[in-house]
Design a protein around this motif. Sequence first.
Motif, PDB file in Angstrom:
ATOM      1  N   LEU A 265     -10.704  16.584  -5.130  1.00  0.00           N
ATOM      2  CA  LEU A 265     -10.483  18.016  -5.333  1.00  0.00           C
ATOM      3  C   LEU A 265     -11.801  18.768  -5.289  1.00  0.00           C
ATOM      4  O   LEU A 265     -12.808  18.301  -5.819  1.00  0.00           O
ATOM      5  CB  LEU A 265      -9.794  18.276  -6.674  1.00  0.00           C
ATOM      6  N   ASP A 266     -11.779  19.934  -4.685  1.00  0.00           N
ATOM      7  CA  ASP A 266     -12.956  20.797  -4.622  1.00  0.00           C
ATOM      8  C   ASP A 266     -12.895  21.789  -5.773  1.00  0.00           C
ATOM      9  O   ASP A 266     -11.917  22.520  -5.938  1.00  0.00           O
ATOM     10  CB  ASP A 266     -12.981  21.539  -3.281  1.00  0.00           C
ATOM     11  N   VAL A 267     -13.956  21.811  -6.581  1.00  0.00           N
ATOM     12  CA  VAL A 267     -13.977  22.709  -7.742  1.00  0.00           C
ATOM     13  C   VAL A 267     -13.829  24.152  -7.295  1.00  0.00           C
ATOM     14  O   VAL A 267     -13.086  24.942  -7.889  1.00  0.00           O
ATOM     15  CB  VAL A 267     -15.268  22.529  -8.556  1.00  0.00           C
ATOM     16  N   ASP A 268     -14.526  24.535  -6.238  1.00  0.00           N
ATOM     17  CA  ASP A 268     -14.468  25.912  -5.769  1.00  0.00           C
ATOM     18  C   ASP A 268     -13.133  26.226  -5.100  1.00  0.00           C
ATOM     19  O   ASP A 268     -12.620  27.338  -5.202  1.00  0.00           O
ATOM     20  CB  ASP A 268     -15.613  26.191  -4.788  1.00  0.00           C
ATOM     21  N   ALA A 269     -12.567  25.234  -4.420  1.00  0.00           N
ATOM     22  CA  ALA A 269     -11.317  25.477  -3.689  1.00  0.00           C
ATOM     23  C   ALA A 269     -10.145  25.698  -4.633  1.00  0.00           C
ATOM     24  O   ALA A 269      -9.199  26.411  -4.311  1.00  0.00           O
ATOM     25  CB  ALA A 269     -11.015  24.316  -2.750  1.00  0.00           C
ATOM     26  N   SER A 270     -10.176  25.095  -5.819  1.00  0.00           N
ATOM     27  CA  SER A 270      -9.063  25.238  -6.756  1.00  0.00           C
ATOM     28  C   SER A 270      -9.083  26.574  -7.477  1.00  0.00           C
ATOM     29  O   SER A 270      -8.048  27.026  -7.971  1.00  0.00           O
ATOM     30  CB  SER A 270      -9.098  24.109  -7.795  1.00  0.00           C
ATOM     31  N   TYR A 271     -10.268  27.200  -7.561  1.00  0.00           N
ATOM     32  CA  TYR A 271     -10.413  28.508  -8.221  1.00  0.00           C
ATOM     33  C   TYR A 271      -9.862  28.497  -9.647  1.00  0.00           C
ATOM     34  O   TYR A 271      -9.296  29.468 -10.109  1.00  0.00           O
ATOM     35  CB  TYR A 271      -9.726  29.596  -7.402  1.00  0.00           C
ATOM     36  N   GLY A 272     -10.027  27.375 -10.323  1.00  0.00           N
ATOM     37  CA  GLY A 272      -9.610  27.283 -11.722  1.00  0.00           C
ATOM     38  C   GLY A 272      -8.119  27.235 -11.920  1.00  0.00           C
ATOM     39  O   GLY A 272      -7.638  27.447 -13.036  1.00  0.00           O
ATOM     40  N   LEU A 301     -13.290  18.231 -15.221  1.00  0.00           N
ATOM     41  CA  LEU A 301     -12.040  18.776 -14.679  1.00  0.00           C
ATOM     42  C   LEU A 301     -11.738  20.176 -15.206  1.00  0.00           C
ATOM     43  O   LEU A 301     -10.894  20.880 -14.637  1.00  0.00           O
ATOM     44  CB  LEU A 301     -10.874  17.845 -15.038  1.00  0.00           C
ATOM     45  N   ILE A 302     -12.399  20.571 -16.285  1.00  0.00           N
ATOM     46  CA  ILE A 302     -12.071  21.858 -16.911  1.00  0.00           C
ATOM     47  C   ILE A 302     -12.310  23.043 -15.973  1.00  0.00           C
ATOM     48  O   ILE A 302     -11.483  23.961 -15.921  1.00  0.00           O
ATOM     49  CB  ILE A 302     -12.852  22.037 -18.229  1.00  0.00           C
ATOM     50  N   PRO A 303     -13.414  23.097 -15.200  1.00  0.00           N
ATOM     51  CA  PRO A 303     -13.554  24.230 -14.266  1.00  0.00           C
ATOM     52  C   PRO A 303     -12.416  24.337 -13.270  1.00  0.00           C
ATOM     53  O   PRO A 303     -12.155  25.430 -12.749  1.00  0.00           O
ATOM     54  CB  PRO A 303     -14.892  23.928 -13.565  1.00  0.00           C
ATOM     55  N   MET A 304     -11.715  23.220 -13.006  1.00  0.00           N
ATOM     56  CA  MET A 304     -10.589  23.274 -12.074  1.00  0.00           C
ATOM     57  C   MET A 304      -9.349  23.914 -12.684  1.00  0.00           C
ATOM     58  O   MET A 304      -8.431  24.298 -11.964  1.00  0.00           O
ATOM     59  CB  MET A 304     -10.236  21.854 -11.602  1.00  0.00           C
ATOM     60  N   VAL A 305      -9.319  24.013 -14.017  1.00  0.00           N
ATOM     61  CA  VAL A 305      -8.142  24.588 -14.686  1.00  0.00           C
ATOM     62  C   VAL A 305      -8.536  25.749 -15.588  1.00  0.00           C
ATOM     63  O   VAL A 305      -7.787  26.122 -16.495  1.00  0.00           O
ATOM     64  CB  VAL A 305      -7.403  23.504 -15.513  1.00  0.00           C
ATOM     65  N   SER A 306      -9.711  26.326 -15.369  1.00  0.00           N
ATOM     66  CA  SER A 306     -10.238  27.348 -16.286  1.00  0.00           C
ATOM     67  C   SER A 306      -9.384  28.605 -16.322  1.00  0.00           C
ATOM     68  O   SER A 306      -9.458  29.378 -17.265  1.00  0.00           O
ATOM     69  CB  SER A 306     -11.680  27.713 -15.893  1.00  0.00           C
TER      70      SER A 306
END
Length: 531
Positions: A265-272, A301-306
């Motif tokens: 998963l891309d942290v930026d691509a998920s946009y939280g 993983l938290i930035p992916m669900v922020s």
Amino acid sequence: MDSTASKIQQLQKAFAELESHRAVTLNLKWKQIEEHFQGLQKSLKRRFTELEEQEKDFDTKIVESRQILDKRKADVAVKEQTSLESLQEKRDAAVSAILNAMVKHENQAEGEVVEEKTGDELTTAKNTSSGTEESVQNTNIQVKAYPELVKLCQEMNSEALNKFISDNRKDLVTLREEIPIALKAASDPAYLVLDSLKGFYGPEDVHKKDANLLGLRRTCIMLMECLSSLFVNMDAGSVSGIISENAKERAKAIAEEWKPKLDYLDVDASYGNSLEAHAFLQLLATFRINSDFDQDCLSKLIPMVSRRRQTAELCRYLGLSEKMPGVIDVLVKNGRQIDAVNLAFAFELTEQFSPVSLLKSYLAEAKKVPSAAKPGSTSPGASAQNDVNEKELTALKAVIKCIEDHSLEIQFPVDPLQKQVLEIEKAKADKKRATEVAKPQSKRPRASGVGGAHAPRAANVATDKNFYGGGRMPERYPQYVYERPSYGYSGPAEHHHVQPYVGPTAVYNFSPNHQVNFFGNAYQYQTAYLH
């Protein structure tokens, strides 16, 4: 007044001396002057005596008023004491009645054995994986809106349960209220929820943005949250009756299977707003297996669900509160200051991370013009400026919403920001009207009808469609929708004591005309989070 007599004597001597030097006879006699001053003196004494009498009357009234006031205060105090005693007696009587009713109810419950099940009175079955404890106590299960949920849970039919939730996704508020009740009818609620996770990743050929797949993932997350809500007011022994060791081992196996997929998963691509990361963390929280995984890996993983509503509560339960400063740093470096501000408030880190400074830097970043033009653009300068205007407009609205959510109006007034929003929107409207005026007009068809009377109109329609079908907004500046209650946490930020985890209980309010995009693009944040 006391010195009046002496002054009159002095005046008499002066008058006599004046008469001795007079050159002409004065018509004014001393007797007249003396009578005048004596009259004034008597008048002053009389007025002074009247004032003294009035002062005495006033003092008397003050004393009487104070006595009346003291008496009233005493009466009020007596009445208050009497009322308190009466309320105390009523409260004691009510508590006694409640306790008696509870004792009576418990005695009846112990003496009764439920032998039959009917459509209106369904009882929960025993947990087959535990020989000594029951998963759910026998009780009457009543689901008013969707009684089918009870039947599906009794049958342990996870596939049909997922489909039923998907078919009724427009009424998620009611579903979220009734699913926990229906789960009590399952012989093994934990295994039913675990079975529902089978299709979470779907076939390999299914696109990750497929609407059905996204809907299924949201359903899986909601089922895990509903299972967590069964643990309310339960001790560890009662919870273990619902989630057995076998269920924990199976949940751990699923988590081990999912974990490698999160590495891609891309942290930026998920946009939280990553459903995959959210489901993984929710799985660990619901089935209490977070201790089997490294905290540093979980914190990444938290930035992916922020941007998920449940993020703060998940972090607390998973024991990641100490990792939050590092998480907020990552969000700031990636230009996601809105998420950083929300988490800073949730974990009381606003002194370390100034909300106003973060929001101002977010706006400054939105105003920057990209150095490279878009490939294939016919007017790179105009296109870049349009992108900047759109980003700035979206960022301004997000910042205004964040300021209002966290009551930052004093530190960061919103009036100038709202004025900028109006200016940008007005400029966009003016540019749109100017473009429409500059469009070439199609020639009027000839009388012979060559080419068809509707041909020019069709061309215009196509042109209009191309013009208004603008590109999608950059996801780095999404429309954040945060509700304050989501961050209105009471108590300290650290919660490491053992306590049953309960999924978010936020109320999902939708207007009657609101169309919920349940299976829409997971990366859009135009509506409040549904699952």
